[in-house]
Enzyme design. Structure first.
Site, PDB file in Angstrom:
ATOM      1  N   ASN A 294       0.832  -1.199   0.000  1.00 42.68           N
ATOM      2  CA  ASN A 294       0.000   0.000   0.000  1.00 42.68           C
ATOM      3  C   ASN A 294       0.868   1.252   0.000  1.00 42.68           C
ATOM      4  O   ASN A 294       1.630   1.487   0.946  1.00 42.68           O
ATOM      5  CB  ASN A 294      -0.916   0.021   1.233  1.00 42.68           C
ATOM      6  CG  ASN A 294      -1.705   1.319   1.341  1.00 42.68           C
ATOM      7  OD1 ASN A 294      -2.684   1.526   0.642  1.00 42.68           O
ATOM      8  ND2 ASN A 294      -1.261   2.224   2.222  1.00 42.68           N
ATOM      9  N   GLU A 295       0.814   2.015  -1.089  1.00 41.94           N
ATOM     10  CA  GLU A 295       1.371   3.374  -1.218  1.00 41.94           C
ATOM     11  C   GLU A 295       2.896   3.467  -1.177  1.00 41.94           C
ATOM     12  O   GLU A 295       3.439   4.571  -1.197  1.00 41.94           O
ATOM     13  CB  GLU A 295       0.752   4.318  -0.162  1.00 41.94           C
ATOM     14  CG  GLU A 295      -0.741   4.518  -0.373  1.00 41.94           C
ATOM     15  CD  GLU A 295      -1.366   5.513   0.588  1.00 41.94           C
ATOM     16  OE1 GLU A 295      -0.676   5.928   1.545  1.00 41.94           O
ATOM     17  OE2 GLU A 295      -2.544   5.863   0.394  1.00 41.94           O
ATOM     18  N   ILE A 296       3.594   2.335  -1.154  1.00 43.06           N
ATOM     19  CA  ILE A 296       5.055   2.403  -1.074  1.00 43.06           C
ATOM     20  C   ILE A 296       5.642   2.871  -2.399  1.00 43.06           C
ATOM     21  O   ILE A 296       6.582   3.681  -2.422  1.00 43.06           O
ATOM     22  CB  ILE A 296       5.621   1.043  -0.631  1.00 43.06           C
ATOM     23  CG1 ILE A 296       5.187   0.755   0.810  1.00 43.06           C
ATOM     24  CG2 ILE A 296       7.145   1.022  -0.770  1.00 43.06           C
ATOM     25  CD1 ILE A 296       5.599  -0.600   1.328  1.00 43.06           C
TER      26      ILE A 296
ATOM     27  N   SER B 258      -0.260  -0.249  -4.675  1.00 48.38           N
ATOM     28  CA  SER B 258      -1.456   0.564  -4.875  1.00 48.38           C
ATOM     29  C   SER B 258      -1.242   1.898  -4.161  1.00 48.38           C
ATOM     30  O   SER B 258      -0.890   1.906  -2.975  1.00 48.38           O
ATOM     31  CB  SER B 258      -2.694  -0.133  -4.311  1.00 48.38           C
ATOM     32  OG  SER B 258      -3.841   0.682  -4.427  1.00 48.38           O
TER      33      SER B 258
END
Length: 582
Positions: A180-182, A224
């Protein structure tokens, strides 16, 4: 170790379909390993048969991003899931069942298990299988750079191998996502500080290789949001949209946003008053008490509540009214976003709201609070996710009427547009026949609201479908016929040209009384004048849930609404129902 491959030939099997698309057919699979005629190991599981593709192909908008199940393109409607409690041992299987049932009842078909959480209990995935809820499963990495050494990677791959082997049998899991968002945050750090992207090989090489080996039919994306030249690209991949709310922009700005798939966006509101009565001492039940502000973990979260509440309502000092009006803002914000992106089909093919649930009593983005009591937003989203719906959306030239059809059959309807004043008077009226092709959107008409509204502070526009009245029966949460039924009394859309704080709203007399119909408990609701944001509750039972709520009603309107118990979804009678309004 030895491997044995067993091929089963099933002729014309019933397939597993997402909720709202078809039936999620499941089979009992029993496997036994024997030696010398004696069983030495046996496993049993319910499985579903389906094909899944995550389609990312070039088109004239950029590159598509959507799920295809059994050859059918599915518009994803759902929410993000976080752990159901800050202390995981307290999450019993019945909590997973009820919270996922609330997702299905809100016409959702997808749940994203967020990478900042955990791999959930087996009961979670079994219930998703049963309900037809597609699961987007993040690997448990989020919002940070992770070590890039061999020891960490080996440990991460051992954990991932175990999770894939345990979960790959579930038909509900349609996508695995590396983190997530990395990727997005690493790109920002690279541009600003030339920071190397630690862990890139894990998400771009090792995890997808492992997924292909253990779950060869699984779809996989490395992060994502993911996109083209940069993550969050509106032309391809998915987006996490936070300039609205977190970036202090108000929800009408949703109308400016485009994307192929929105996997995170949201708007905050406090938990329900009954939940605050359990969590806060009486002296702390104030919008600006220290205890209330600390029950919001976003920096300046409460300040945002005030900012957006002031944009739409007259800000009250009384705590419970502050909560109700804040929930009204959240509900209308999410309803507008859902309408806008659904009308963009097939350019946009998914909306996953942040977030479905909560892990403690708090002000947050959730649709229902820690005690599973729905906020106003749950009802707005439920109406917005109807398989067939109507939307009124402003345009550069006026007001557009859109019909949204997710069904596999054409939708033939007659749309009625009417103007009303807040005292109950009726003005302009128009009827328009329409036929919407399967799985598509029809822009039916565009009108000039100035010609319809003699006084914008007193007049508003309503669009509905003639002859589309259908109420809920109030059957139990496991009754699929009720879950598939349209909430309330058919598709309807309201449009106001000024915020409620400027609307001259009359003093409507909203009456509510308990009434049983067809053996199902419920309440009968009446109003003599238009009433907006009508909220139903029971003074004696905070765990009574109304299957329709947060209602905008017309003068003289009468509604029957079924009632159930919050913890179970089973029918429950009201004892002292009452109604609030804006």
């Amino acid at each position: 170790a030895s491997e044995v491959e067993l091929i089963l030939d099933l002729s014309d099997p019933a397939l597993w379909w997402p909720h709202g698309v078809g039936e999620p057919a499941l089979y009992d699979l029993d496997l036994a390993l024997s030696r010398d005629g004696k069983p030495v190991h046996r496993i049993g599981e319910r499985i579903g048969l389906r094909t899944v593709e995550w389609v990312q192909e070039k088109d004239h908008w950029g590159r598509s991003f959507f799920v295809r199940i059994n050859g059918r393109d599915v518009f994803a409607k759902g929410a993000n899931w976080i752990p159901a409690d800050s202390f995981l041992p307290r999450v019993a299987p019945e909590i997973h069942r009820r919270q996922l049932a609330l997702a299905a009842e809100a016409e959702m078909n997808m749940i994203r298990v967020w990478g900042g959480g955990v791999y959930e209990d087996p009961a979670f995935y079994r219930e998703a299988d049963r309900l037809g809820l597609m699961v987007w499963q993040d690997f448990p990495y989020a919002c940070a750079l992770y070590p890039d050494d061999g020891e960490f990677r080996a440990n991460a791959l051992r954990e991932a191998e175990s999770a894939l082997a345990r979960l790959c049998r579930h038909p509900s899991i349609v996508l695995w996502c590396g983190n997530n968002e990395i990727e997005r945050d690493a790109e920002k750090l690279r541009r600003a500080f030339k920071t190397p992207f630690l862990g890139r090989s894990l998400w771009h090489e090792q995890l997808p290789d492992l997924a292909r080996r253990i779950a060869p039919d699984a779809a996989y994306i490395p992060s994502s949001p993911i996109g083209g030249e940069t993550p969050d690209d509106p032309r391809e991949g998915d987006r996490h949209l936070w300039r609205i709310w977190s970036g202090w922009r108000d929800y009408p700005v949703y109308l400016e946003e485009e994307g192929r798939f929105f996997s995170e966006f949201g708007f905050q509101a406090p938990a329900n008053p009954a939940t605050w009565r359990e969590a806060l001492a009486p002296e702390d039940r104030h919008p600006q008490s220290l205890a209330f502000e600390r029950h919001n973990k976003q920096i300046e979260g409460t300040e945002r509540i005030f900012r957006f509440l002031a944009a739409h309502h007259r800000v009250p000092a009384e705590f419970e009214r502050f909560v109700r009006l804040s929930q009204d803002v959240q509900g209308r914000a999410l309803g507008l976003a859902v309408d806008h992106w659904r009308r963009r089909r097939p350019r946009t093919m998914g909306v996953l709201i942040w977030q479905l649930n909560d892990c403690w009593p708090v002000t947050s983005w959730s649709l229902f609070d820690y005690r599973m009591r729905p906020k106003a937003a749950w009802y707005h989203v439920r109406r917005g996710f109807r398989p067939r719906n109507i939307a009124l959306l402003p345009s550069a030239k006026g007001l557009e009427v859109h019909l949204l059809n997710d069904e596999a059959d054409p939708w033939r309807a007659e749309v009625r547009l009417r103007a009303f004043d807040t005292g109950g008077g009726v003005g302009e009226e128009m009827k328009l026949p329409a036929e919407v092709p399967p799985e598509s959107v029809l822009r039916l008409a565009e009108i000039d609201p100035e010609a319809w509204l003699p006084d914008p502070e007193r007049w508003f526009i309503v669009a509905d479908i003639t002859g589309a009245a259908e109420s809920l029966t109030g059957a139990g949460a496991g009754d699929d016929s009720r879950l598939r039924r349209e909430a309330g009394y058919g598709p309807r859309a309201f449009w106001f040209s000024v915020p409620f704080k400027h609307l001259r709203i009359g003093e409507a007399a909203v009456m509510v009384e308990a009434e049983e119909r067809g053996g199902s408990p419920g309440v009968l609701l009446r109003t003599d004048r238009p009433a907006f944001g009508v909220w139903l509750e029971d003074e004696e039972n905070p765990d009574l849930m109304f299957l329709d709520n947060a209602l905008d009603l017309l003068a003289g309107e009468e509604r029957w609404v079924a009632t159930v118990a919050v913890p179970t979804g089973e029918p429950m009678a009201a004892r002292r129902p009452r109604a609030h309004r804006i």
